[in-house]
Each structure stands twice: as C-alpha cells, then as structure tokens.
Write a protein that holds these residues in place. Structure first.
Motif, PDB file in Angstrom:
ATOM      1  N   GLU A 167      -3.144   1.179   1.167  1.00 62.47           N
ATOM      2  CA  GLU A 167      -2.754   1.316  -0.240  1.00 62.47           C
ATOM      3  C   GLU A 167      -1.628   0.356  -0.590  1.00 62.47           C
ATOM      4  N   ALA A 168      -0.678   0.167   0.320  1.00 64.50           N
ATOM      5  CA  ALA A 168       0.427  -0.762   0.067  1.00 64.50           C
ATOM      6  C   ALA A 168      -0.098  -2.195  -0.047  1.00 64.50           C
ATOM      7  N   ALA A 169      -1.076  -2.549   0.791  1.00 67.76           N
ATOM      8  CA  ALA A 169      -1.664  -3.889   0.721  1.00 67.76           C
ATOM      9  C   ALA A 169      -2.393  -4.103  -0.599  1.00 67.76           C
ATOM     10  N   ARG A 170      -3.073  -3.073  -1.086  1.00 70.63           N
ATOM     11  CA  ARG A 170      -3.760  -3.176  -2.375  1.00 70.63           C
ATOM     12  C   ARG A 170      -2.772  -3.350  -3.511  1.00 70.63           C
ATOM     13  N   VAL A 171      -1.662  -2.619  -3.434  1.00 69.49           N
ATOM     14  CA  VAL A 171      -0.637  -2.743  -4.479  1.00 69.49           C
ATOM     15  C   VAL A 171      -0.054  -4.147  -4.497  1.00 69.49           C
ATOM     16  N   ASP A 172       0.065  -4.754  -3.336  1.00 61.17           N
ATOM     17  CA  ASP A 172       0.593  -6.118  -3.240  1.00 61.17           C
ATOM     18  C   ASP A 172      -0.413  -7.177  -3.664  1.00 61.17           C
ATOM     19  N   GLY A 173      -1.627  -6.750  -3.986  1.00 59.86           N
ATOM     20  CA  GLY A 173      -2.623  -7.687  -4.485  1.00 59.86           C
ATOM     21  C   GLY A 173      -3.556  -8.255  -3.439  1.00 59.86           C
ATOM     22  N   ALA A 174      -3.525  -7.728  -2.222  1.00 57.21           N
ATOM     23  CA  ALA A 174      -4.415  -8.233  -1.177  1.00 57.21           C
ATOM     24  C   ALA A 174      -5.841  -7.740  -1.422  1.00 57.21           C
ATOM     25  N   THR A 179      -7.217  -7.464   3.585  1.00 52.81           N
ATOM     26  CA  THR A 179      -6.613  -6.253   4.138  1.00 52.81           C
ATOM     27  C   THR A 179      -7.264  -5.875   5.465  1.00 52.81           C
TER      28      THR A 179
END
Length: 272
Positions: A167-174, A179
């Motif tokens: 989820e953190a990677a998705r928030v960062d735009g990855a 991911t």
C-alpha cells in the motif's frame, strides 16, 4: 536410572547409524558401480574398480552425452524461470486482489492437482501437435510452467507478506509491476529458492512427457538416455551408473547452492 538412560542413548545412536548406512548405501553403490565393468556390477562388487574413464568415454562417444546434458539443463533452466515468474505473479494476484469470484477460481485451479498427468496426455499431445511444437523443447517446457502446486506454495508465503508495504508503494506512485519486482520479489528470496529447487528437480527428473514429445536423439534428456541404456539387450551397467551419477550432480549443485534459503522458504519466511 543412569544405566537406563545410557542404554536408551545407545539404542538411539545404533538406530541413527543404521538408518544413515541404509540411506547412504545406494549412493555409495552407484559411485562404486561407475568405476566397474558390467560383469563386476552384476557380481555385486563393492570396491572401486578401474573402468571409470572407459565408462565415461563410452557414454560420451556413443550417446553424445554433452548434447543430451545441455538439453536437460536448457529444459530445466527455462522451466524454472518460467514457473517462478508465472506462478509467483498468479499467486500474488490471488492474494493481493480481492473479488467475489477469487476463491472459486482458486479452488477450481487447486482441484486440477487431483487430475493425473496420464489423463491429460491425449489432449496435451494434440495441443502440442496443433501448435507445431512436437519434438521441440518448447513442447516440454510450456505445459510445465503453470504449476498449480507452486502457485499454492507462493500464495501461502504471500499471506505472511506485510500488505502495508504494498500500500505504501502504491501511495508513492509505484506501478504494480514495479512493486512486485522491486519490493515483493527481493523480500522473498527464500521462497523463490525453495520453489526453484522443487521446480528444477521435477523438471530434471521428468520422464513420461519428454518421452512422448521428444522423438529424436538430438532432443532427448538425461532421463531418456538412462532409460535407453537400461532397456538395451545387453545393459552396460557401469555406463548406466556413470550416467546416473552425472544426472544426479546438477540437482545436488542446485540444492547445496540454495540450501541457505531452502528451510526458510519452506516455512514461509519473509525478509522484513
């Protein structure tokens, strides 16, 4: 009391030594056999002989050992790579993405593990013929890539992977691909190592499907070579033992190279 404990300890050690000898003896006999002639092997000679070089030269010159060994390495290596990519991505999708039909589809896939390979031979063979992959290594590799057991194995490991990291990677735009390959894969080296060992061993020891697909000597694998040697009218047992030892070495090398991660992978350990 001490005498009873001492007697029990002796019994345990005797049992362990006996089991060790029983387990190691076939490997010892195999190595000894490759140094002896067929007559000595039949007689049950248990000491090393002087026929090792002769057996190896006979195997190499009469059966094109180098080509067959490369065929097995090629098929097993590509099968492992394809299986790890396809199975891990499928398991990742089943575990990370939730939907109403997810478990139904996953359950149907797991049910296919109950279908024996013999029941799939005819449709698989017809499919390979239609795709013009008969007598090619691709015809052996492609049906082996989508391993249901490996998908199940990866999904069980993904259950322990922290979803917060994704989820953190998705928030960062990855992206999902980034991911997966940049975060998930490096964190699960042990799982991939265990799956690689299982996939390589299964592919390397595969016999029935390569026997059906590969129809010329230039395309055959080590298992088919050993089968041909064993079915000869006058089997050269020294040569057969040499082929078996050579066929065993790659599996041992793969296992010892990845054994550091094997136990962790089997227990589903994730590097945090």
């Amino acid at each position: 009391m001490k005498s009873k404990n001492f007697l029990f300890t002796i019994i345990i050690y005797v049992f362990l030594v006996t089991m060790f000898i029983i387990s190691v003896f076939p490997f010892y006999w195999m190595i000894v056999g490759m140094t002896n002639s067929a007559v000595d092997v039949i007689k049950g000679k248990m000491t090393f002989g002087d026929q090792l070089i002769h057996n190896f030269i006979t195997l190499n010159t009469s059966y094109n050992l180098g080509r067959i060994l490369l065929n097995s390495i090629k098929i097993s290596g590509l099968t492992v790579i394809g299986t790890l990519i396809v199975a891990s991505m499928a398991a990742y999708g089943f575990e990370i993405y939730s939907s109403k039909r997810r478990e139904i589809v996953y359950g149907i896939i797991l049910l296919t593990m109950m279908v024996p390979l013999a029941a799939l031979m005819v449709p698989l063979f017809r499919l390979i013929v239609e795709l013009k992959l008969l007598n090619t290594h691709a015809g052996v590799i492609l049906p082996s890539i989508a391993s249901v057991f490996i998908i199940f194995f990866f999904r069980q490991s993904f259950k322990s992977f922290p979803k917060e990291i994704i989820e953190a990677a998705r928030v960062d735009g990855a992206s999902e691909i980034r991911t997966f390959f940049s975060i998930v894969v490096p964190s699960m080296k042990s799982t991939y190592a265990a799956a690689a060992i299982f996939s390589f061993t299964t592919s390397w020891n595969s016999y029935l499907w390569p026997l059906i697909v590969l129809q010329t000597d230039n395309q055959k694998t080590m298992t088919l070579l050993i089968s041909n040697l064993s079915s000869a009218y006058f089997p050269e047992y020294g040569v057969i033992m040499t082929a078996i030892v050579i066929a065993t070495l790659p599996t041992l090398i793969i296992f010892f190279a990845l054994q550091k991660y094997f136990v962790q992978g089997m227990t589903g350990a994730v590097k945090q």
